[in-house]
Write an enzyme that holds these catalytic residues in place. Structure first.
Site, short mmCIF file in Angstrom:
data_model
loop_
_atom_site.label_atom_id
_atom_site.label_comp_id
_atom_site.label_asym_id
_atom_site.label_seq_id
_atom_site.Cartn_x
_atom_site.Cartn_y
_atom_site.Cartn_z
N ASP A 2 -0.41 15.19 -58.62
CA ASP A 2 0.74 15.41 -57.97
C ASP A 2 1.98 14.46 -58.04
O ASP A 2 1.61 13.25 -58.37
CB ASP A 2 0.16 15.34 -56.37
CG ASP A 2 1.16 16.72 -55.50
OD1 ASP A 2 2.30 16.85 -56.14
OD2 ASP A 2 0.53 16.98 -54.46
N ASP A 53 4.30 25.48 -53.10
CA ASP A 53 3.39 25.21 -52.01
C ASP A 53 3.47 26.49 -51.31
O ASP A 53 2.68 26.63 -50.13
CB ASP A 53 3.91 24.13 -51.30
CG ASP A 53 3.24 22.74 -51.88
OD1 ASP A 53 2.53 22.81 -52.56
OD2 ASP A 53 3.59 21.60 -51.29
C1 DGJ Z 1 2.07 18.61 -52.35
C2 DGJ Z 1 1.48 19.67 -52.99
O1 DGJ Z 1 2.31 20.49 -53.55
C3 DGJ Z 1 0.41 20.16 -52.09
O2 DGJ Z 1 -0.23 21.45 -52.89
C4 DGJ Z 1 -0.81 19.23 -51.92
O3 DGJ Z 1 -1.46 18.95 -52.66
C5 DGJ Z 1 0.15 18.10 -51.02
N1 DGJ Z 1 1.18 17.64 -51.67
C6 DGJ Z 1 -0.80 17.04 -50.65
O4 DGJ Z 1 -0.32 15.96 -49.97
#
Ligand code: DGJ
Length: 682
Positions: free
Chosen positions: A428, A486
Site C-alpha cells: 500500500d 477502496d
Molecule cells: C488503504 C487501502 O486502499 C485499503 O484497502 C486498506 O488497505 C487501508 N489502506 C489500510 O490502511
C-alpha cells in the site's frame, strides 16, 4: 526520405530516418510495402517560417527549430543546451528499430521502438562530457494523424477512480500534469485520441500511456502548421536529475496501442500486460480490511477464515493492523514486527489455520511510509523525505533513496517473508509526496520491489495506493494485481472498472464483493449485483462473513464457483465494451480468443424512461458460428416487474454470431441497480 516499416498483425509503424532520429510518419493499420511511395509523403512547406520544416522526430529539439514542447530539455552550468542530433545510426528488424545519436554538446541518445501487441518506446540519455548535465526533460514525442481531433482521458479521486473525460483536441498546448509523487488518482497517465465521436468500435484510436509510478506529464500539442503530437514522460522538478560524466538517465517507457475503436485499442494494451503476469489462475481472495479494520482478534480472524474457506476463497489476506503499535492509523507505521498486542503468539497460529484450510496467506504492508509516532521514526527522523511538517493520513514518507533506509526496509520485509508462509503481499502507499521530486524515490521503490522479488520469487504482490492511485505498467512489471478502488459499491464500480479496463485487463483488476451496505458510500445493494460487478476482475471478498446469513453464504459460494468456472475466459479472453444508446444501462463482456465462448453483462443503473432497455446488440463474435445463448440465473438474482419477460431467459436459444451482432436480443425489464449475465457457447 528513408522509410522503415515495422509491422505485425495488421498494424504498422512507418518511420522516416532521414532526419537522424526516427520520425513517426504513420502508426495504424498496415499500409503494406512502401517501395517507391516516398514522393507521396513529401510534405509541402508554406512560406513564412524556417526554410526547413523541423521534423516531428521522436525527440524533436528546440535546436532544430521545433515549435512545440521539445523531446529533450537539458542545461549545463546554468546555460541551456540546444542539441540537434542531425545524424543517427538505426538498426531495424520487422518489428523494432533502435537508434543511437550523439550531439557535439556531449550527449548520447539511444532509443528503441518495439512493436508487439502494443508499441513500446524507450529513450536514454548519457552525459558524454566531463561536466555535469542537468536533465529537465526527456520524453518521446509521438506524431498522430490529423484525424485525431478528440481526446479521452481519465481523472478521479479516492473512491472515484478512472472517470472518463472527453474533449475536442484543443488548439495550442494542453498539459496533463501529475505532481503527486505517485501515479495518482486524478491524472491517470493515459490518453486516447481519435476522430470526433470515436467510440468502442469506430475510428482509428490511439492510446498512449506513460509507464511510470511518479510525477508525469502528457502534453498534447496541436501546432499552428496542423501537426498533432503527444509528448509523454516523466515530470522532473528543477535540478532533480543531474548526470555526472558517463551517467545515464532512463526515461520511463511509453506504451501505446492503436485500434479500430476503443475496444480494440484496449485489447492490445491488455494482451501486452497479460504477458507480464504469472501464468497461474488468480486466486479468489478475502481481504480483512472492511471486515475487521484494526480490530485483530485471533478467534475472530480464524472464524472469518473458516467462513472464507467454506464459500470457496483461495487466499486469505490480513490487512492493516497486525504490526508494531498499529491499533489505528495514528501510530506504528514503519515498525514491521508482529504486534504482541494484536497477535500475542505471532502470526503463526493464524497462518497455519489459514493454510490448514487449504488457502494461501497474504499480508498488508506500507513500506514507504512512517508514522511520526513509531519506533522507526524515533530512531531515524532523518529518513523522512521532503517536508516533515506535511502529514497525510498521519504519516510521513521515507526516503528510499537513502541506502541505509532502503536496506533496513528490505531486511524487515525479507525477514517477514522468510519467517512466515506468506504467498501474497498487498503493498500500500497512502499519501502524496510533498517538498520532493519523485524520480529518485520511484527508482528506489522499483529497486526495493525488485530485490524482494529476487529473494522471494514465488510471492505475488498487489499494488495499492489508497485504492487505485498507483495503476501503471511499470508497477505492473513487479506486481500482478491493482487494488482498483477502496469503493466496493457496485454502482460506483461500474464506472470505475469500465475506465480501468481502457488500458488494464480484468486479470489485474482487484474487484471485491463487499457487504450489503457499502462502507464508503452508504448505499445498499443486492448481493447478485455486487457479485455480477466483481465477477469479471481478480475476484475478492471484503465483507465480514461472520455477519452474513446462511442464504447469503450459499449464494456467495455459488458466485465464487461460477467465477472459478469462467475464470479462464474472464481473464484470458478479449474484453468488449458495448456502446449503448440508452443512458440508463451499461454493457460489457469477454469473448474467448477463438470466439467459441463469451460472457456478457448488462447492468441497469437507473430506471429508464422507456421502461424497457433497447436490445442488447453484441459484438466480436464469429458471424458464422451458432451460439447457444443462456441466461446465467444466479441465486438471489431479481429481475424487474415485467408483465412478460423474454422467453430466452428460461429456454436457452441458438443464434448465429451474425444475428447477435446485428439484431441482438431483447432485454428483460430490470430493477435499477441489477445486472443480467449471459453465457454464449458454441
Ligand atoms: C488503504 C487501502 O486502499 C485499503 O484497502 C486498506 O488497505 C487501508 N489502506 C489500510 O490502511
Amino acid at each position: 526520405m528513408h522509410l522503415l516499416r515495422l509491422h505485425r498483425d495488421g498494424v504498422a509503424v512507418v518511420v522516416d530516418t532521414s532526419h537522424g532520429i526516427p520520425a513517426i510518419v504513420h502508426w495504424g493499420p498496415d499500409p503494406g510495402p512502401l517501395d517507391g511511395i516516398e514522393p507521396l509523403l513529401d510534405r509541402g512547406h508554406p512560406p513564412g517560417t524556417l526554410d526547413m520544416e523541423p521534423a516531428a522526430t521522436l525527440v524533436p529539439t528546440a535546436g532544430s527549430g521545433w515549435p512545440g514542447r521539445p523531446g529533450i530539455e537539458v542545461s549545463r552550468g546554468g546555460v541551456p543546451v540546444f542539441p540537434r542530433f542531425a545524424e543517427a545510426t538505426c538498426t531495424a528488424t520487422a518489428t523494432d528499430v533502435r537508434f543511437e545519436s550523439h550531439d557535439p554538446a556531449g550527449l548520447g541518445l539511444v532509443g528503441t521502438l518495439d512493436l508487439g501487441e502494443a508499441l513500446e518506446i524507450s529513450l536514454e540519455l548519457t552525459n558524454e562530457s566531463a561536466d555535469d548535465l542537468v536533465v529537465h526533460g526527456l520524453a518521446p514525442v509521438i506524431a498522430l494523424p490529423s484525424t485525431a481531433t478528440e481526446v479521452l482521458r481519465f481523472d478521479g479521486r479516492w473512491c472515484h477512480e478512472f472517470h472518463p473525460r472527453r474533449m475536442p483536441w484543443p488548439a495550442g498546448t494542453h498539459l496533463l500534469e501529475n505532481r503527486r509523487g505517485r501515479t495518482s488518482h486524478d491524472t491517470v497517465p493515459v490518453v486516447f485520441t481519435g476522430p470526433a465521436g470515436f467510440d468502442e468500435s469506430t475510428g482509428v484510436v490511439h492510446g498512449i500511456h506513460v509507464a511510470w509510478s511518479g510525477n508525469h506529464d502528457v502534453v498534447l500539442d496541436r501546432l499552428a502548421d496542423g501537426r498533432r503530437v503527444v509528448r509523454a514522460g516523466e515530470l522532473l522538478v528543477p535540478g532533480e536529475v543531474v548526470l555526472g560524466p558517463g551517467e545515464t538517465y532512463h526515461a520511463p517507457r511509453v506504451v501505446g496501442a492503436v485500434g479500430i475503436g476503443l475496444t480494440q485499442c484496449s485489447q492490445r494494451f491488455h494482451t501486452h500486460v497479460r504477458a507480464l503476469l504469472p501464468d497461474r489462475p488468480r486466486p479468489v481472495l478475502l481481504n480483512t480490511w472492511e471486515a475487521v479494520y484494526f480490530d485483530h482478534d485471533l478467534d475472530r480472524l480464524r472464524a472469518l477464515a473458516d467462513r472464507a474457506a467454506q464459500v470457496g476463497v483461495e487466499r486469505f489476506v490480513l490487512d492493516d493492523g497486525w504490526f508494531g503499535g498499529r491499533r489505528d492509523d495514528t501510530a506504528g507505521l514503519g515498525d514491521w514486527w508482529v504486534s504482541p498486542a494484536a497477535h500475542p503468539d505471532g502470526l503463526e497460529p493464524l497462518i497455519s489455520h489459514v493454510t490448514g484450510l487449504g488457502m494461501e496467506f497474504g499480508i498488508w504492508v506500507e513500506p514507504e511510509m512512517v508514522n511520526p509516532d513509531s519506533d522507526l521514526h524515533r530512531a531515524h527522523p532523518d529518513w523522512v523525505l521532503g517536508d516533515a511538517a506535511v502529514l497525510g493520513r498521519n504519516q510521513l514518507v521515507l526516503d528510499l533513496g537513502i541506502e541505509e533506509c532502503r536496506a533496513h526496509l528490505f531486511g524487515r520485509l525479507d525477514r517477514l517473508l522468510a519467517d512466515h508462509d506468506i504467498a501474497f503481499v498487498k503493498w500500500d502507499m497512502n499519501r502524496d509526496l510533498a517538498g520532493a521530486g519523485s524520480h529518485r524515490q520511484t527508482r528506489a521503490l522499483y529497486r526495493l520491489l525488485d530485490d524482494l522479488r529476487a529473494a522471494h520469487p514465488s510471492v505475488e504482490i498487489e499494488s495499492c495506493a489508497s485504492g487505485g492511485g498507483r495503476a501503471d505498467l511499470e508497477i505492473l512489471r513487479r506486481t500482478c494485481r491493482i487494488w482498483t478502488s477502496d469503493c466496493n459499491d457496485p454502482v460506483e464500480r461500474q464506472t470505475i472498472q469500465r475506465g480501468f479496463s481502457h488500458f488494464l485487463p480484468p486479470v489485474v483488476m482487484g474487484a471485491h464483493i463487499g457487504p450489503p451496505r457499502a462502507h464508503t458510500t452508504g448505499r445498499t445493494s443486492r448481493l447478485a449485483f455486487r457479485a455480477a460487478t466483481a465477477l469479471f476482475g481478480h475476484l475478492g471478498i471484503e465483507w465480514n462473513l461472520l455477519d452474513a446469513s446462511d442464504r447469503h453464504l450459499d449464494a456467495l459460494a455459488a458466485w465464487i464457483d461460477l467465477h472459478k468456472r469462467l475464470r479462464p475466459l474472464l481473464h484470458g479472453g478479449d474484453v468488449v465494451r458495448l456502446d449503448r444508446s440508452d443512458p440508463d444501462g451499461v454493457a460489457h463482456g469477454v469473448v474467448s480468443a477463438d470466439r467459441s465462448e463469451a460472457v456478457f453483462a448488462y447492468s441497469q443503473l437507473t430506471a429508464g424512461l422507456p421502461g424497457l432497455a433497447p436490445p442488447l446488440v453484441l459484438r466480436d463474435l464469429d458471424p458464422d458460428r451458432a451460439y447457444r445463448v443462456e441466461h446465467l440465473a444466479m441465486p438471489g438474482e431479481v429481475l424487474g416487474l415485467g408483465l412478460h419477460q423474454p422467453a430466452w431467459l428460461t429456454s436457452p436459444t441458438e443464434a448465429t454470431g451474425r444475428f447477435l451482432t446485428t439484431v441482438g436480443l431483447e432485454l428483460p425489464v430490470l430493477f435499477p441497480e441489477s445486472a443480467l449475465l449471459l453465457h454464449l457457447t458454441s
